[in-house]
Design an enzyme around this catalytic site. Sequence first.
Site, short mmCIF file in Angstrom:
data_model
loop_
_atom_site.label_atom_id
_atom_site.label_comp_id
_atom_site.label_asym_id
_atom_site.label_seq_id
_atom_site.Cartn_x
_atom_site.Cartn_y
_atom_site.Cartn_z
N CYS A 84 0.56 -0.99 -0.16
CA CYS A 84 0.48 -0.04 0.05
C CYS A 84 1.05 1.20 -0.04
O CYS A 84 2.02 1.15 0.00
CB CYS A 84 -0.70 0.18 1.21
SG CYS A 84 -1.99 -1.60 1.55
N CYS A 109 12.99 -4.90 -0.35
CA CYS A 109 12.39 -5.72 -1.46
C CYS A 109 12.81 -4.71 -2.78
O CYS A 109 12.55 -4.10 -3.13
CB CYS A 109 11.08 -5.58 -1.32
SG CYS A 109 10.06 -5.88 -2.63
#
Length: 463
Positions: free
Chosen positions: A12, A252
């Site tokens: 998100c 990430c």
Amino acid sequence: MSIKNDKINEECGIFGGFCKQGNIAPYIKCGLLKLQHRGQEAAGVCCGDNKQNVVKNSGLVNFALDNSVLKNLEGNFGIGHVRYSTFGDDRKENIQPLKVTYMGEDVSLAHNGNVSQAKNIREKFERIGEVFLSSSDSEVILKRLIFSLKKKPSLWTFEEVAKCLEDNFSLGAYCILLYLPNRVMAFRDTFGYRPLMFANCSEGYFVASEDVAFYGLDVNEIIEIMPAQGIEITKDGYEIKTFSKDNNICQCVFEQIYFSSSASNIFSQNVYNTRIKLGEMLFKSEDNNFSADVAIPVMDSGLGCAIGYSQASKIPFHLGLVRNNWMERSFIQPKQEKRSLNVKQKFIPIKSVIQGKRVVLIDDSLVRGTTSKEIIKMLWQCGAKEVHMRSVSPKIVNTCIWGVDIPTKEELISYKKTDEQIAKQIGATSVKFLPQEALLDVFTGNVWCTKCFKEDENEIFLP
Ligand code: 5GP
Ligand code: MG
């Protein structure tokens, strides 16, 4: 948000802080609009001074946070959230920010990430008779904080909240905004899977998932909130604090490859430049005798990669596929037919670019292979002579529990398959992926999570 294998995945965008003059709600809306690429399923804002008010709805920011509703939201402090598209559970209760009232005071939370221990903690609470209003792991965080601190939210200290997060969710990936009476706090987990940025502006102090959200503000300084750091914002200023000495940084790579805006600077690297470099590296890894007539990107995240590939190879860059910006994302539709249909509606080929050409098609990644399969079909229908599929992500062969929505190993197109087998399955003349070593030349330093490229790496032990 999606629920798979009993895990709840959220990818998100968050935005919040303090506005020196006037209401913060319009600033949050502006910030969320620039973070829309991080989540298109729903959006929410929570503002106020002592009493917090929430507006949240399904849909894109402009629709979910309509100005006529927003204009009634008063207060200098606030937080907001955009949510990733759904699979399964799209109840309104799951839309963030989540607000609760405890001991007469409001506290709300917006979360980007994935706390893998949430399921166990939820079950423990349920065994003692506690109820949850949503299926979101974010509500579990909020409940855990209340249970641990057991005092009015205005008395919660930064250190206490950080300790509770680390004691309970230390294996999780989280960037959290917490809105307490007359204060906003933000926390980034010790691994730093997801990005978190802060801007000191003449309009106020703001925290966001990506610095692109600050564009348009009168910015004095932008600071990255580092892993194991957080910030406390009051009307008198801000303080960035480190809450743990743990140093397991594990960012990430997909934030750079896929999630973030090209205009953002994520983990100290500009996303567009990174994608260009990845594209160049991809061409450098080709066989010497490889050639094609046209290099076509799969928009949007494939754009920089295709430009880099074209510059390095001298193969002319062309659009080739127009992306319909009014379409929802195809990736996480629950049914395969729906995903395929979505891709067909999302891309419209430009026949004159494709007909009779040897095409090299460049995308950021192949996960299930839905996107490439459908696009390749279109290219053949337009009369392409050859279709070579290229991905700047190495082969994705493992699942992810940290908030990237990667399905079971068996659903992954690259799992236990050679390039030739993949090419056959998606109907391409050839398929190639950026080798992992080349990727790590672009993502320098030992601070990246690349677990999804490693087939045998086990999931971290979940208590
Ligand atoms: P596929 O269609 O092969 O299943 O998924 C790859 C495509 O989906 C790429 O075009 C990529 O840009 C897009 N995509 C959407 N969401 C995600 C995500 O969470 N992870 C990855 N790796 N790609 C995604
Ligand atoms: Mg894509």
